[in-house]
Design a protein around this motif. Structure first.
Motif, PDB file in Angstrom:
ATOM      1  N   GLU A 174       0.826  -1.205   0.000  1.00 44.74           N
ATOM      2  CA  GLU A 174       0.000   0.000   0.000  1.00 44.74           C
ATOM      3  C   GLU A 174       0.859   1.252   0.000  1.00 44.74           C
ATOM      4  O   GLU A 174       1.876   1.325   0.692  1.00 44.74           O
ATOM      5  N   VAL A 175       0.465   2.230  -0.821  1.00 47.04           N
ATOM      6  CA  VAL A 175       1.051   3.573  -0.789  1.00 47.04           C
ATOM      7  C   VAL A 175      -0.085   4.553  -0.515  1.00 47.04           C
ATOM      8  O   VAL A 175      -1.264   4.210  -0.630  1.00 47.04           O
ATOM      9  N   PHE A 204       3.964   4.539  -6.491  1.00 48.79           N
ATOM     10  CA  PHE A 204       2.655   4.118  -6.996  1.00 48.79           C
ATOM     11  C   PHE A 204       2.824   3.019  -8.049  1.00 48.79           C
ATOM     12  O   PHE A 204       3.492   3.200  -9.065  1.00 48.79           O
ATOM     13  N   GLY A 205       2.248   1.859  -7.778  1.00 47.68           N
ATOM     14  CA  GLY A 205       2.337   0.748  -8.711  1.00 47.68           C
ATOM     15  C   GLY A 205       3.658   0.008  -8.671  1.00 47.68           C
ATOM     16  O   GLY A 205       3.843  -0.956  -9.420  1.00 47.68           O
ATOM     17  N   ILE A 206       4.577   0.454  -7.822  1.00 49.45           N
ATOM     18  CA  ILE A 206       5.893  -0.194  -7.722  1.00 49.45           C
ATOM     19  C   ILE A 206       5.962  -1.031  -6.447  1.00 49.45           C
ATOM     20  O   ILE A 206       6.211  -2.240  -6.490  1.00 49.45           O
ATOM     21  N   SER A 207       5.710  -0.362  -5.323  1.00 46.99           N
ATOM     22  CA  SER A 207       5.701  -1.109  -4.057  1.00 46.99           C
ATOM     23  C   SER A 207       4.310  -1.225  -3.464  1.00 46.99           C
ATOM     24  O   SER A 207       4.131  -1.900  -2.445  1.00 46.99           O
ATOM     25  N   GLY A 208       3.337  -0.567  -4.083  1.00 49.32           N
ATOM     26  CA  GLY A 208       1.988  -0.671  -3.549  1.00 49.32           C
ATOM     27  C   GLY A 208       0.978   0.146  -4.323  1.00 49.32           C
ATOM     28  O   GLY A 208       1.323   0.916  -5.227  1.00 49.32           O
ATOM     29  N   TRP A 209      -0.298  -0.025  -3.953  1.00 49.19           N
ATOM     30  CA  TRP A 209      -1.422   0.715  -4.531  1.00 49.19           C
ATOM     31  C   TRP A 209      -2.177   1.410  -3.409  1.00 49.19           C
ATOM     32  O   TRP A 209      -2.258   0.887  -2.298  1.00 49.19           O
TER      33      TRP A 209
END
Length: 419
Positions: A345-346, A354-359
């Motif tokens: 989650e970001v 965003f979209g790299i380690s979380g959504w």
């Protein structure tokens, strides 16, 4: 898991046979002029084509979206009034004519069809009426004002009389109206016929070409690459895309075959995060839940967050993606479908991760579809293959594909083939 229509295209009333016509009818030609007419907006600077352009995008095909959004990744479109913008990403008008009228399917327990992200216009003509009077779109103050603009064009005066026996000259221009003068009775009929003409143009082969690489492969005229073929297999299998974006042909209301439309015309909440790039940071859009006519039928808020499943035809050239335009690329939204529930989650979509380690969390957390997406367990290579397949759904393949098996000028393989 939501129910799915067994024969989603059986509800259609538009036959593909109509799309085999080589020339526009007189009414469609009138609709084309109206569709491109900037004078029908408040500041004479916007037309239907402003947000649903007929111009080629990415050197490949017309995709009937806002070319500025496709080029710059902006999520929403500018309106006729300075600084006014919409709050939703303008969907493509391509293949929209095949959507059935908005209705409740009691057997399946689903709303199906209609136009716009929430189906609030039952059909194309209903859709064509709304942007002209929307204050953040074409921003005309009334139907009478629109008819007054039509009166200024002698070609329209002639066409409306010839096609509909409606005399635009008999309607006083709104600027000449007396104080508190009521709207002339004929205005509404003229306005409806204007929308009807635009709708007829949108039913023409201009908007529904069925000449993508996928179509020619389906007809046995060429072949997928190995990566594209793998992508189709995943699309119909492990990735589960075809559960909503149906890749098989259907049948219309007259029993005519219809090529694959890559949508079932239903509504879903896929858990999109809020897009903080939209000017003014509007509140999250509730989709079907925004509609006052449905709200009283939905005390449990089971419709909140559900937006229309749009066709994937031309999807590779129509960024950004999602009803709020939160995804910049086809790769990004594919990765979201695959990893929404597993990546982490970001805080929001402005995060560098965003979209790299979380959504981020869903903008509407009710009714999120956890059965068909969010944890597809696709590898990076498999995501790439699915994206490659979706690239085969772009129209005008004979013109841009550099494929000797399908040279420039080759017509749709479905014309004259029983469709």
């Amino acid at each position: 898991m939501r129910l799915k229509p067994l024969l989603p295209f059986a509800l259609l009333t538009l036959s593909f046979v109509a799309h085999a016509q080589s020339e526009l009818t007189e009414e469609q030609n009138l609709g084309k002029r109206l569709y491109n007419d900037n004078n029908l907006s408040a500041n004479r600077n916007q037309s239907c084509a402003s947000c649903h352009s007929l111009k080629t995008i990415a050197g490949k095909a017309a995709a009937f979206v806002d070319p500025a959004n496709a080029k710059h990744g902006t999520p929403v479109s500018l309106g006729s009034i300075e600084f006014a913008t919409g709050t939703l990403n303008a969907p493509s008008a391509a293949y929209a004519a095949f959507s059935p009228k908005f209705h409740w399917d009691g057997q399946e327990g689903l709303y199906i069809g209609g136009q716009f992200w929430n189906g609030r216009a039952s059909d194309l003509a209903g859709q064509a009426e709304k942007p002209l009077l929307n204050p953040v779109e074409m921003a005309m103050p009334s139907q009478w004002a629109v008819v007054s603009r039509l009166k200024e064009n002698t070609a329209y005066v002639k066409a409306f009389y010839q096609l509909y026996q409606l005399d635009l000259d008999a309607v006083p221009h709104i600027k000449d109206a007396q104080f508190q003068q009521s709207t002339p009775k004929t205005v509404e009929g003229i306005y409806h016929k204007m929308a009807q003409a635009i709708a007829e143009f949108e039913k023409s082969p201009v908007f529904s070409k069925f000449n993508s690489k996928f179509d020619f492969v389906t007809a046995g005229k060429t072949q997928f690459t190995e990566l594209e073929a793998q992508g189709l297999k995943l699309f119909n299998g492990k990735a589960g895309c075809s559960a909503c974006h149906i890749s098989q042909p259907g049948v219309d209301g007259q029993g005519n075959k219809v090529p694959a439309l890559f949508t079932d015309f239903t509504y879903d909440n896929i858990g999109l995060p809020r897009n903080l790039k939209i000017p003014g940071n509007p509140k999250p859009n509730l989709g079907l839940g925004e509609r006052s006519d449905l709200r009283k039928l939905d005390p449990d808020k089971a419709l909140w967050g559900k937006h229309k499943v749009m066709t994937l035809r031309n999807i590779a050239i129509t960024p950004p993606y999602g009803h709020n335009g939160v995804f910049a690329s086809l790769e990004q939204i594919t990765h979201f479908y695959n990893t929404r529930d597993t990546l982490g989650e970001v805080s929001n979509n402005l995060s560098p991760n965003f979209g790299i380690s979380g959504w981020p969390k869903p903008e509407v957390d009710k009714n999120v579809n956890h059965d068909e997406l969010g944890n597809l367990r696709l590898t990076t290579a498999q995501e790439k293959a699915v994206v490659a397949f979706m690239g085969t759904l772009t129209d005008d393949y004979p013109e841009w594909g550099n494929d000797p098996s399908v040279p420039p000028g080759t017509p749709s393989p479905f014309v004259g083939a029983g469709y």
